[in-house]
Design a protein around this motif. Structure first.
Motif, PDB file in Angstrom:
ATOM      1  N   GLY A   3       0.821  -1.206   0.000  1.00  0.00           N
ATOM      2  CA  GLY A   3       0.000   0.000   0.000  1.00  0.00           C
ATOM      3  C   GLY A   3       0.852   1.251   0.000  1.00  0.00           C
ATOM      4  O   GLY A   3       0.574   2.226  -0.693  1.00  0.00           O
ATOM      5  N   GLU A   4       1.917   1.235   0.762  1.00  0.00           N
ATOM      6  CA  GLU A   4       2.829   2.393   0.822  1.00  0.00           C
ATOM      7  C   GLU A   4       3.569   2.575  -0.506  1.00  0.00           C
ATOM      8  O   GLU A   4       3.733   3.683  -0.989  1.00  0.00           O
ATOM      9  CB  GLU A   4       3.835   2.197   1.957  1.00  0.00           C
ATOM     10  N   ALA A   5       3.978   1.478  -1.109  1.00  0.00           N
ATOM     11  CA  ALA A   5       4.677   1.543  -2.398  1.00  0.00           C
ATOM     12  C   ALA A   5       3.733   2.041  -3.492  1.00  0.00           C
ATOM     13  O   ALA A   5       4.130   2.828  -4.352  1.00  0.00           O
ATOM     14  CB  ALA A   5       5.248   0.177  -2.766  1.00  0.00           C
ATOM     15  N   GLY A   6       2.466   1.621  -3.441  1.00  0.00           N
ATOM     16  CA  GLY A   6       1.493   2.088  -4.421  1.00  0.00           C
ATOM     17  C   GLY A   6       1.252   3.569  -4.304  1.00  0.00           C
ATOM     18  O   GLY A   6       1.064   4.269  -5.302  1.00  0.00           O
ATOM     19  N   CYS A   7       1.265   4.076  -3.089  1.00  0.00           N
ATOM     20  CA  CYS A   7       1.078   5.519  -2.863  1.00  0.00           C
ATOM     21  C   CYS A   7       2.247   6.303  -3.449  1.00  0.00           C
ATOM     22  O   CYS A   7       2.058   7.350  -4.056  1.00  0.00           O
ATOM     23  CB  CYS A   7       0.923   5.790  -1.376  1.00  0.00           C
ATOM     24  N   LEU A   8       3.451   5.777  -3.286  1.00  0.00           N
ATOM     25  CA  LEU A   8       4.633   6.453  -3.829  1.00  0.00           C
ATOM     26  C   LEU A   8       4.609   6.462  -5.358  1.00  0.00           C
ATOM     27  O   LEU A   8       4.975   7.452  -5.981  1.00  0.00           O
ATOM     28  CB  LEU A   8       5.909   5.782  -3.322  1.00  0.00           C
ATOM     29  N   VAL A   9       4.165   5.370  -5.950  1.00  0.00           N
ATOM     30  CA  VAL A   9       4.074   5.292  -7.402  1.00  0.00           C
ATOM     31  C   VAL A   9       3.033   6.285  -7.912  1.00  0.00           C
ATOM     32  O   VAL A   9       3.241   6.966  -8.919  1.00  0.00           O
ATOM     33  CB  VAL A   9       3.735   3.849  -7.850  1.00  0.00           C
ATOM     34  N   GLU A  10       1.912   6.380  -7.197  1.00  0.00           N
ATOM     35  CA  GLU A  10       0.864   7.323  -7.599  1.00  0.00           C
ATOM     36  C   GLU A  10       1.368   8.764  -7.519  1.00  0.00           C
ATOM     37  O   GLU A  10       1.125   9.569  -8.427  1.00  0.00           O
ATOM     38  CB  GLU A  10      -0.359   7.145  -6.702  1.00  0.00           C
ATOM     39  N   GLU A  11       2.082   9.098  -6.456  1.00  0.00           N
ATOM     40  CA  GLU A  11       2.644  10.447  -6.322  1.00  0.00           C
ATOM     41  C   GLU A  11       3.677  10.727  -7.401  1.00  0.00           C
ATOM     42  O   GLU A  11       3.738  11.837  -7.946  1.00  0.00           O
ATOM     43  CB  GLU A  11       3.257  10.619  -4.935  1.00  0.00           C
ATOM     44  N   ALA A  12       4.490   9.736  -7.741  1.00  0.00           N
ATOM     45  CA  ALA A  12       5.490   9.908  -8.799  1.00  0.00           C
ATOM     46  C   ALA A  12       4.806  10.132 -10.143  1.00  0.00           C
ATOM     47  O   ALA A  12       5.268  10.938 -10.960  1.00  0.00           O
ATOM     48  CB  ALA A  12       6.409   8.694  -8.856  1.00  0.00           C
ATOM     49  N   ALA A  13       3.685   9.439 -10.370  1.00  0.00           N
ATOM     50  CA  ALA A  13       2.951   9.620 -11.622  1.00  0.00           C
ATOM     51  C   ALA A  13       2.370  11.037 -11.702  1.00  0.00           C
ATOM     52  O   ALA A  13       2.426  11.678 -12.750  1.00  0.00           O
ATOM     53  CB  ALA A  13       1.847   8.582 -11.726  1.00  0.00           C
ATOM     54  N   TYR A  14       1.792  11.523 -10.593  1.00  0.00           N
ATOM     55  CA  TYR A  14       1.272  12.894 -10.569  1.00  0.00           C
ATOM     56  C   TYR A  14       2.392  13.911 -10.836  1.00  0.00           C
ATOM     57  O   TYR A  14       2.219  14.864 -11.593  1.00  0.00           O
ATOM     58  CB  TYR A  14       0.615  13.220  -9.224  1.00  0.00           C
ATOM     59  N   LEU A  15       3.538  13.695 -10.217  1.00  0.00           N
ATOM     60  CA  LEU A  15       4.677  14.590 -10.422  1.00  0.00           C
ATOM     61  C   LEU A  15       5.118  14.577 -11.881  1.00  0.00           C
ATOM     62  O   LEU A  15       5.377  15.630 -12.472  1.00  0.00           O
ATOM     63  CB  LEU A  15       5.835  14.186  -9.507  1.00  0.00           C
ATOM     64  N   ALA A  16       5.177  13.398 -12.476  1.00  0.00           N
ATOM     65  CA  ALA A  16       5.594  13.287 -13.880  1.00  0.00           C
ATOM     66  C   ALA A  16       4.613  14.017 -14.795  1.00  0.00           C
ATOM     67  O   ALA A  16       5.034  14.740 -15.705  1.00  0.00           O
ATOM     68  CB  ALA A  16       5.704  11.818 -14.271  1.00  0.00           C
ATOM     69  N   VAL A  17       3.315  13.873 -14.544  1.00  0.00           N
ATOM     70  CA  VAL A  17       2.316  14.545 -15.381  1.00  0.00           C
ATOM     71  C   VAL A  17       2.435  16.058 -15.236  1.00  0.00           C
ATOM     72  O   VAL A  17       2.393  16.800 -16.225  1.00  0.00           O
ATOM     73  CB  VAL A  17       0.891  14.058 -15.016  1.00  0.00           C
ATOM     74  N   TRP A  18       2.595  16.539 -14.019  1.00  0.00           N
ATOM     75  CA  TRP A  18       2.744  17.985 -13.792  1.00  0.00           C
ATOM     76  C   TRP A  18       4.009  18.527 -14.472  1.00  0.00           C
ATOM     77  O   TRP A  18       3.992  19.598 -15.080  1.00  0.00           O
ATOM     78  CB  TRP A  18       2.797  18.297 -12.301  1.00  0.00           C
ATOM     79  N   LEU A  19       5.105  17.796 -14.364  1.00  0.00           N
ATOM     80  CA  LEU A  19       6.355  18.257 -14.985  1.00  0.00           C
ATOM     81  C   LEU A  19       6.256  18.255 -16.506  1.00  0.00           C
ATOM     82  O   LEU A  19       6.724  19.191 -17.162  1.00  0.00           O
ATOM     83  CB  LEU A  19       7.528  17.386 -14.533  1.00  0.00           C
ATOM     84  N   ILE A  20       5.632  17.240 -17.082  1.00  0.00           N
ATOM     85  CA  ILE A  20       5.456  17.201 -18.538  1.00  0.00           C
ATOM     86  C   ILE A  20       4.597  18.377 -18.987  1.00  0.00           C
ATOM     87  O   ILE A  20       4.896  19.053 -19.976  1.00  0.00           O
ATOM     88  CB  ILE A  20       4.853  15.852 -18.971  1.00  0.00           C
ATOM     89  N   GLY A  21       3.520  18.645 -18.252  1.00  0.00           N
ATOM     90  CA  GLY A  21       2.657  19.783 -18.587  1.00  0.00           C
ATOM     91  C   GLY A  21       3.386  21.106 -18.472  1.00  0.00           C
ATOM     92  O   GLY A  21       3.278  21.972 -19.349  1.00  0.00           O
ATOM     93  N   LEU A  22       4.142  21.269 -17.392  1.00  0.00           N
ATOM     94  CA  LEU A  22       4.886  22.518 -17.179  1.00  0.00           C
ATOM     95  C   LEU A  22       5.914  22.751 -18.282  1.00  0.00           C
ATOM     96  O   LEU A  22       5.984  23.834 -18.863  1.00  0.00           O
ATOM     97  CB  LEU A  22       5.573  22.494 -15.812  1.00  0.00           C
ATOM     98  N   PHE A  23       6.691  21.712 -18.593  1.00  0.00           N
ATOM     99  CA  PHE A  23       7.701  21.868 -19.630  1.00  0.00           C
ATOM    100  C   PHE A  23       7.066  22.026 -21.010  1.00  0.00           C
ATOM    101  O   PHE A  23       7.628  22.686 -21.883  1.00  0.00           O
ATOM    102  CB  PHE A  23       8.697  20.707 -19.613  1.00  0.00           C
ATOM    103  N   GLY A  24       5.890  21.453 -21.202  1.00  0.00           N
ATOM    104  CA  GLY A  24       5.179  21.650 -22.463  1.00  0.00           C
ATOM    105  C   GLY A  24       4.767  23.102 -22.647  1.00  0.00           C
ATOM    106  O   GLY A  24       4.929  23.680 -23.724  1.00  0.00           O
ATOM    107  N   ILE A  25       4.239  23.704 -21.592  1.00  0.00           N
ATOM    108  CA  ILE A  25       3.837  25.113 -21.657  1.00  0.00           C
ATOM    109  C   ILE A  25       5.049  26.011 -21.857  1.00  0.00           C
ATOM    110  O   ILE A  25       5.053  26.900 -22.716  1.00  0.00           O
ATOM    111  CB  ILE A  25       3.058  25.510 -20.388  1.00  0.00           C
TER     112      ILE A  25
END
Length: 62
Positions: A3-25
């Motif tokens: 459960g803890e590892a899944g939470c970390l993966v989910e947070e990493a995915a959110y971070l990756a999406v935000w960074l891709i969006g930011l660098f895209g803009i």
């Protein structure tokens, strides 16, 4: 433990999406600013910014 590892993966995915969006803009803005700077010319500045015409020997294509 999974459960803890899944939470970390989910947070990493959110971070990756935000960074891709930011660098895209930021990348899009950089491309349009570069196009604007490349297409800028001395004759445009003389006509619309400086409101005068320089003699041909004073300017030229850069």
């Amino acid at each position: 433990m999974s459960g803890e590892a899944g939470c970390l993966v989910e947070e990493a995915a959110y971070l990756a999406v935000w960074l891709i969006g930011l660098f895209g803009i930021v990348g899009t803005v950089c491309v349009y600013v570069a196009k604007m700077v490349i297409q800028d010319s001395t004759s445009y500045d003389e006509q619309y910014v400086w409101k005068r015409k320089l003699p041909p020997e004073a300017g030229g294509k850069r």
